[in-house]
Write a protein that holds these residues in place. Structure first.
Motif, PDB file in Angstrom:
ATOM      1  N   ASN A  54       0.782  -1.077   0.056  1.00 35.65           N
ATOM      2  CA  ASN A  54       0.044   0.084   0.080  1.00 35.65           C
ATOM      3  C   ASN A  54       0.793   1.225   0.092  1.00 35.65           C
ATOM      4  OD1 ASN A  54      -2.459  -1.369   0.277  1.00 35.65           O
ATOM      5  ND2 ASN A  54      -2.209  -1.648   2.329  1.00 35.65           N
ATOM      6  N   LEU A  55       0.405   2.256  -0.475  1.00 34.76           N
ATOM      7  CA  LEU A  55       0.980   3.570  -0.569  1.00 34.76           C
ATOM      8  C   LEU A  55       0.408   4.452   0.642  1.00 34.76           C
ATOM      9  CD1 LEU A  55       3.087   5.593  -1.861  1.00 34.76           C
ATOM     10  CD2 LEU A  55       1.131   6.232  -3.422  1.00 34.76           C
ATOM     11  N   ARG A  56       1.246   5.174   1.336  1.00 33.68           N
ATOM     12  CA  ARG A  56       0.626   6.065   2.525  1.00 33.68           C
ATOM     13  C   ARG A  56       1.331   7.295   2.079  1.00 33.68           C
ATOM     14  NH1 ARG A  56       2.251   2.198   6.517  1.00 33.68           N
ATOM     15  NH2 ARG A  56       4.474   2.929   6.540  1.00 33.68           N
ATOM     16  N   LEU A  57       0.362   8.242   2.141  1.00 35.07           N
ATOM     17  CA  LEU A  57       0.831   9.738   1.761  1.00 35.07           C
ATOM     18  C   LEU A  57       0.088  10.741   2.425  1.00 35.07           C
ATOM     19  CD1 LEU A  57      -0.203  10.612  -1.696  1.00 35.07           C
ATOM     20  CD2 LEU A  57      -0.896   8.589  -0.590  1.00 35.07           C
ATOM     21  N   VAL A  58       0.774  12.029   2.786  1.00 34.46           N
ATOM     22  CA  VAL A  58       0.188  12.953   3.292  1.00 34.46           C
ATOM     23  C   VAL A  58       0.183  14.071   2.510  1.00 34.46           C
ATOM     24  CG1 VAL A  58       0.451  12.258   5.891  1.00 34.46           C
ATOM     25  CG2 VAL A  58       2.461  13.550   4.632  1.00 34.46           C
ATOM     26  N   THR A  59      -0.901  14.900   2.546  1.00 32.44           N
ATOM     27  CA  THR A  59      -0.820  16.206   1.537  1.00 32.44           C
ATOM     28  C   THR A  59      -1.545  17.251   2.297  1.00 32.44           C
ATOM     29  OG1 THR A  59      -3.243  15.732   0.859  1.00 32.44           O
ATOM     30  CG2 THR A  59      -1.336  14.740  -0.432  1.00 32.44           C
ATOM     31  N   THR A  60      -1.359  18.729   1.737  1.00 29.15           N
ATOM     32  CA  THR A  60      -1.805  19.666   2.277  1.00 29.15           C
ATOM     33  C   THR A  60      -2.962  20.229   1.022  1.00 29.15           C
ATOM     34  OG1 THR A  60      -0.041  20.525   3.483  1.00 29.15           O
ATOM     35  CG2 THR A  60      -1.511  22.094   2.871  1.00 29.15           C
ATOM     36  N   THR A  61      -3.913  20.578   1.206  1.00 28.99           N
ATOM     37  CA  THR A  61      -5.083  21.279   0.339  1.00 28.99           C
ATOM     38  C   THR A  61      -5.324  22.605   0.882  1.00 28.99           C
ATOM     39  OG1 THR A  61      -5.966  18.952   0.217  1.00 28.99           O
ATOM     40  CG2 THR A  61      -7.389  20.758  -0.439  1.00 28.99           C
ATOM     41  N   ALA A  62      -5.179  23.581  -0.173  1.00 31.32           N
ATOM     42  CA  ALA A  62      -5.215  24.812   0.054  1.00 31.32           C
ATOM     43  C   ALA A  62      -5.774  25.503  -1.061  1.00 31.32           C
ATOM     44  CB  ALA A  62      -3.808  25.528   0.223  1.00 31.32           C
ATOM     45  N   GLY A  63      -6.805  26.410  -0.960  1.00 31.58           N
ATOM     46  CA  GLY A  63      -7.573  27.150  -1.918  1.00 31.58           C
ATOM     47  C   GLY A  63      -8.726  27.985  -1.494  1.00 31.58           C
ATOM     48  N   TRP A  64      -9.342  28.504  -2.454  1.00 35.18           N
ATOM     49  CA  TRP A  64     -10.350  29.347  -2.061  1.00 35.18           C
ATOM     50  C   TRP A  64     -11.787  28.431  -2.301  1.00 35.18           C
ATOM     51  CZ3 TRP A  64     -10.072  34.365  -0.516  1.00 35.18           C
ATOM     52  CH2 TRP A  64      -8.633  34.786  -0.981  1.00 35.18           C
ATOM     53  N   ASN A  65     -12.773  28.859  -1.374  1.00 30.16           N
ATOM     54  CA  ASN A  65     -14.167  28.219  -1.530  1.00 30.16           C
ATOM     55  C   ASN A  65     -14.656  28.614  -2.881  1.00 30.16           C
ATOM     56  OD1 ASN A  65     -14.770  31.004  -1.121  1.00 30.16           O
ATOM     57  ND2 ASN A  65     -15.849  30.558   0.884  1.00 30.16           N
ATOM     58  N   LYS A  66     -15.751  28.132  -3.357  1.00 24.07           N
ATOM     59  CA  LYS A  66     -16.393  28.257  -4.581  1.00 24.07           C
ATOM     60  C   LYS A  66     -16.652  29.707  -4.970  1.00 24.07           C
ATOM     61  CE  LYS A  66     -18.363  23.514  -4.685  1.00 24.07           C
ATOM     62  NZ  LYS A  66     -19.616  22.730  -4.770  1.00 24.07           N
ATOM     63  N   ASP A  67     -17.045  30.573  -4.111  1.00 20.83           N
ATOM     64  CA  ASP A  67     -17.479  31.941  -4.126  1.00 20.83           C
ATOM     65  C   ASP A  67     -16.039  32.764  -4.229  1.00 20.83           C
ATOM     66  OD1 ASP A  67     -17.431  32.001  -1.732  1.00 20.83           O
ATOM     67  OD2 ASP A  67     -19.354  32.732  -1.415  1.00 20.83           O
ATOM     68  N   TYR A  68     -14.993  32.267  -3.608  1.00 18.69           N
ATOM     69  CA  TYR A  68     -13.722  32.944  -3.712  1.00 18.69           C
ATOM     70  C   TYR A  68     -13.801  34.074  -2.310  1.00 18.69           C
ATOM     71  CZ  TYR A  68     -12.252  31.082  -7.957  1.00 18.69           C
ATOM     72  OH  TYR A  68     -11.860  29.966  -8.917  1.00 18.69           O
ATOM     73  N   SER A  69     -14.537  33.660  -1.326  1.00 17.78           N
ATOM     74  CA  SER A  69     -14.553  34.563  -0.396  1.00 17.78           C
ATOM     75  C   SER A  69     -13.867  34.151   0.904  1.00 17.78           C
ATOM     76  CB  SER A  69     -16.090  34.841   0.233  1.00 17.78           C
ATOM     77  OG  SER A  69     -16.597  33.327   0.649  1.00 17.78           O
ATOM     78  N   GLU A  70     -13.287  32.956   0.851  1.00 17.64           N
ATOM     79  CA  GLU A  70     -12.649  32.425   1.802  1.00 17.64           C
ATOM     80  C   GLU A  70     -11.633  31.601   1.566  1.00 17.64           C
ATOM     81  OE1 GLU A  70     -12.977  30.253   6.263  1.00 17.64           O
ATOM     82  OE2 GLU A  70     -14.847  30.251   4.947  1.00 17.64           O
ATOM     83  N   TYR A  71     -10.167  31.671   1.982  1.00 16.96           N
ATOM     84  CA  TYR A  71      -9.289  30.907   1.622  1.00 16.96           C
ATOM     85  C   TYR A  71      -8.872  29.922   2.912  1.00 16.96           C
ATOM     86  CZ  TYR A  71      -4.547  29.543   0.057  1.00 16.96           C
ATOM     87  OH  TYR A  71      -3.324  28.791  -0.544  1.00 16.96           O
TER      88      TYR A  71
END
Length: 819
Positions: A560-577
């Motif tokens: 099995n492959l184990r991995l850790v990631t960071t998810t960053a970005g704006w919400n759908k209406d670009y009002s919050e990061y």
């Protein structure tokens, strides 16, 4: 803190402070630090590479043979085609599968019947046997004289001039391959045409207009080969080399450092190697010096090709493998369309346009409007980047001999060595602007042969939409064995980008960030390629949310492959990061079987390391939470521990039993400003209750390249020694932060249960006898530290210095290279 450090003779130079801290203490000074740096790119020169020439062969006449032998031969051909994957479609289409199975069945029946008849006919005499031999000979010749697509598309490649026969490899399973070069071209061309960033003029250089009645097909006019010859790549310098040196096997030492790698049994390349007797040092120009470590005498030198950029090298017993990259040019002739303003003759253009309009008005059925363009004959050159593996026999250290060279198209990405084979990875950018016939511009080559179309894979697993990459690049992979260093064992390409590599003992993982599936947040898309004994076996693709920090964010365990990631970005209406983190476990098919999401909101992954059923990773905002995760049940991973401390670790290394070393930065928990370079030791005896048991902070440090290049770290828990190079501003201790000249050191430390971190030395590089002035950034980044027995060696672009580790790291000898 220990006071037995080497004191530099220059009393005026400010020394970095070693400060031992308890786990609830932090340093006070907060100098502004810029940890960014730009890598200097070596200069390269243009050269020319010959394009493979397809020679026309005379038509051959088949001899008249008994019908029963024709049937037997046909059966063998059908079975061979099925076995080696010549079928133009991957066996995932039900109709195709059915047809292939029926063909196999029919062929088997015919082969059995023909074999019986052949046995009876064999008794009829010598003449029939001669006919059979003639059939085999002519069948082989017909295969070799098929058109270009057949030669390149079946995986059957010509042998080299040395007469060695290449092994034909079938396509790997699990990934859909191209059905033909034409279908591959259509896919690539559509992606490039749909891309707003694609420039149709990319790849064309030095356009020359000329008048000629030569054929319109693009043909190569390359006349020179860029591959270095044996004579040009190895040169000796008698003035530097100790002519009285003799090799003594009894001097070999097993107590020596090795390149710091991610996987214990998978070797990685670097610019400095040692076998315990010799030191092998490569500079940025590709010159490789072989030095006897005891006597500090130069034994021999391999001179680099000045037209190439040298990357790194491998050492394996009496073999040295060197990786270099070069840019060459291929010149073509053909028709191109130019706008009127580009042709250079306004009157001629006006006349041509007038004639074009008249012709169009006369011929109502005309499908082409040449009002704004002129079709002209042109000669133009395109750059082709290739990567080569040069292998040297160094059994006689005084006389290295080149034994083979292999090369493939693309820019260098990475490489690995495992089980007597070197695996090379490059990135190749296709250009489809010149049409389907210009294969040399969109099909990567291994040496001078195109990769077979059924060895070029599309980034989509069977019956899945989990992989959406619409990129413009290939990942090109090949392998070279120790036994045959002058020919590639196996090769393949995947139409996929490549950013991060992780290679286990049986699988290659290539990961790339992709934003096409979402307008606001990225995903990481992964290609897995199985390998064994120099051959690529099977593959799969998948994706997870977020982006990887580096290769240590991935790890394979129990398939099995184990991995850790960071998810960053704006919400759908670009009002919050927002920013969050996740841990994912994927099976061999790259399907997610377990995950933990929404970890450490508004923080990001800084480092990670996995061991067995436990994973450790560091996130950071203003403090450093070190998470520990129980992965014993891959379908139900869970966080079992979280330690919050100041600062953060950018590199983690298991250091002996139940110890985890972290190297990173100390920060102010309120402001986040950097206070110095920090080393932390964690007790991981109980993964659910991890403790920081000691730390040391090097104040005023401004740069540590080892944190982004783990192979530059000397790490030997068995020797109880670790070290790395770092830099600080000369006047930072006095508060003069506007003086940007940096002073470089190499720090060496150990750890004991009683005393914690023990600084062994911080060596001032300018006092090593190797540099007259301040170091350049390139000289700093290419510096390595190694040890053999009780001697530490500082290896640099200018030479090597040796230090006695038993006498307070006293400088004992210096060997300068002659320029």
């Amino acid at each position: 803190m220990k006071d037995d450090l080497n004191k530099p003779e220059d009393k005026k130079q400010k020394q970095p402070k070693f400060e031992k801290k308890s786990t609830d203490q932090r340093t006070q000074a907060t100098p502004p630090v810029d940890n960014s740096s730009e890598e200097e790119i070596p200069e390269w020169k243009s050269s020319i590479r010959r394009e493979p020439v397809q020679e026309e062969q005379p038509e051959r006449k088949m001899p008249v043979i008994n019908k029963k032998y024709m049937i037997a031969a046909a059966a063998v051909v059908v079975l061979g085609a099925a076995a080696f994957g010549v079928a133009p479609r991957l066996m995932k289409d039900p109709e195709t599968k059915k047809q292939i199975e029926e063909a196999k069945k029919q062929a088997a029946q015919e082969e059995t019947a023909s074999a019986d008849e052949s046995q009876e006919s064999a008794e009829q005499g010598e003449e029939l046997q001669a006919d059979e031999a003639a059939l085999k000979s002519d069948t082989s010749n017909v295969t070799e004289t098929t058109d270009e697509t057949d030669i390149s598309g079946t995986g059957q490649q010509d042998s080299k001039a040395d007469g060695k026969e290449k092994i034909a490899t079938p396509p790997i399973t699990g990934l859909a391959h191209a059905e033909s070069y034409e279908s591959l071209y259509e896919i690539l061309h559509k992606w490039q045409s749909d891309s707003n960033n694609w420039n149709a003029a990319d790849g064309a250089r030095g356009i020359e207009l000329y008048s000629s009645d030569a054929e319109t097909d693009m043909v190569s006019e390359s006349t020179a080969d860029a591959v270095a010859t044996e004579d040009s790549s190895a040169a000796m310098y008698p003035s530097d080399i100790d002519s009285g040196f003799t090799y003594d096997e009894s001097q070999e030492s097993t107590d020596h450092s090795t390149t710091n790698t991610q996987e214990e049994n998978v070797d990685e390349a670097d610019i400095v190697k040692t076998d315990g007797t010799y030191i092998y040092a490569m500079n940025s120009r590709g010159d490789i010096r072989i030095v006897d470590a005891v006597s500090m005498k130069l034994v021999s030198e391999i001179s680099g090709d000045r037209n190439a950029d040298y990357m790194e090298m491998y050492l394996n017993g009496d073999s040295l493998q060197v990786i270099r990259q070069q840019e060459t040019y291929i010149t073509y002739k053909g028709d191109i369309n130019l706008s009127s303003s580009d042709s250079g003759d306004q009157e001629t253009n006006a006349q041509n346009n007038s004639d074009s309009k008249a012709n169009k008005n006369t011929d109502k059925d005309s499908e082409t409007d040449n009002t704004d363009t002129n079709t002209v004959r042109a000669s133009y050159s395109v750059p082709v980047t290739t990567v080569s593996i040069d292998t040297y026999d160094i059994s006689d250290r005084e006389n290295p001999k080149q034994t083979g060279t292999c090369q493939q198209d693309g820019t260098y990405l990475s490489s690995r060595r495992n089980g007597g084979n070197l695996y090379l990875f490059t990135s190749y950018s296709p250009d489809t602007t010149d049409g389907v016939d210009a294969k040399v511009k969109y099909i990567p080559r291994i040496d001078d042969e195109y990769i077979a179309y059924d060895h070029i894979y599309l980034p989509a697993a069977e019956e899945t939409t989990d992989y959406t990459y619409d990129g413009k690049n290939y990942l090109v992979a090949s392998s070279v064995s120790d036994e045959n260093p002058d020919q590639v064992t196996d090769s393949m390409a995947v139409v996929s980008g490549a950013e991060t590599f992780y290679v286990s003992e049986s699988n290659i993982y290539s990961a790339v960030s992709d934003w096409t599936a979402s307008d606001t947040k990225p995903r990481t898309e992964i290609v897995r390629i199985g390998y064994e004994d120099g051959f690529f076996t099977e593959g799969s693709t998948g994706s997870v949310s977020g982006e990887l920090n580096n290769s240590f964010s991935m790890d394979e365990y129990n398939g099995n492959l184990r991995l850790v990631t960071t998810t960053a970005g704006w919400n759908k209406d670009y009002s919050e990061y927002t920013r969050t983190n996740g841990l994912y476990i994927l099976d061999a098919d790259m399907k997610t079987i377990g995950k933990i999401e929404n970890l450490a909101d508004n923080e990001e992954i800084k480092s990670a390391r996995f061991m067995g059923d436990t994973g450790y990773f560091v996130t950071y905002r203003n403090t450093d939470p070190l998470f520990s995760a129980d992965l014993s049940d891959p379908t139900k991973p869970k966080i079992i521990g979280e330690l919050k401390i100041t600062g953060f670790s950018e590199y983690l290394h298991f250091y002996g039993e139940n110890k985890l070393l972290g190297i990173g930065w100390e920060t102010d928990p309120d402001t986040g400003s950097i206070e110095g370079l920090k080393c932390s030791m964690f007790d991981i005896t109980d993964p659910s209750d991890v403790k920081e048991i000691d730390r040391i902070v090097l104040k005023n440090v401004s740069i540590c390249d080892a944190l982004s290049n783990y192979r530059a770290i000397l790490a030997s828990p068995d020797k109880n020694l670790f070290g790395f190079a770092y830099g600080l501003y000369k006047n930072s201790g006095t508060g003069d932060y506007y003086h940007t000249e940096e002073q470089y050191y190499y720090g060496l430390l150990s750890y004991s249960e009683e005393d914690g971190f023990v600084p062994g030395a911080y060596l001032n590089i300018t006092q090593s006898g190797l540099f007259d002035d301040a170091l350049t950034n390139t000289e700093y980044r290419t510096m390595r530290g190694i040890y053999i027995s009780d001697t530490f060696y500082l290896v640099t672009e200018n030479g090597i210095s040796s230090y006695d580790m038993t006498d307070g790291y006293k400088l004992t000898d210096t060997l300068l290279w002659e320029s």
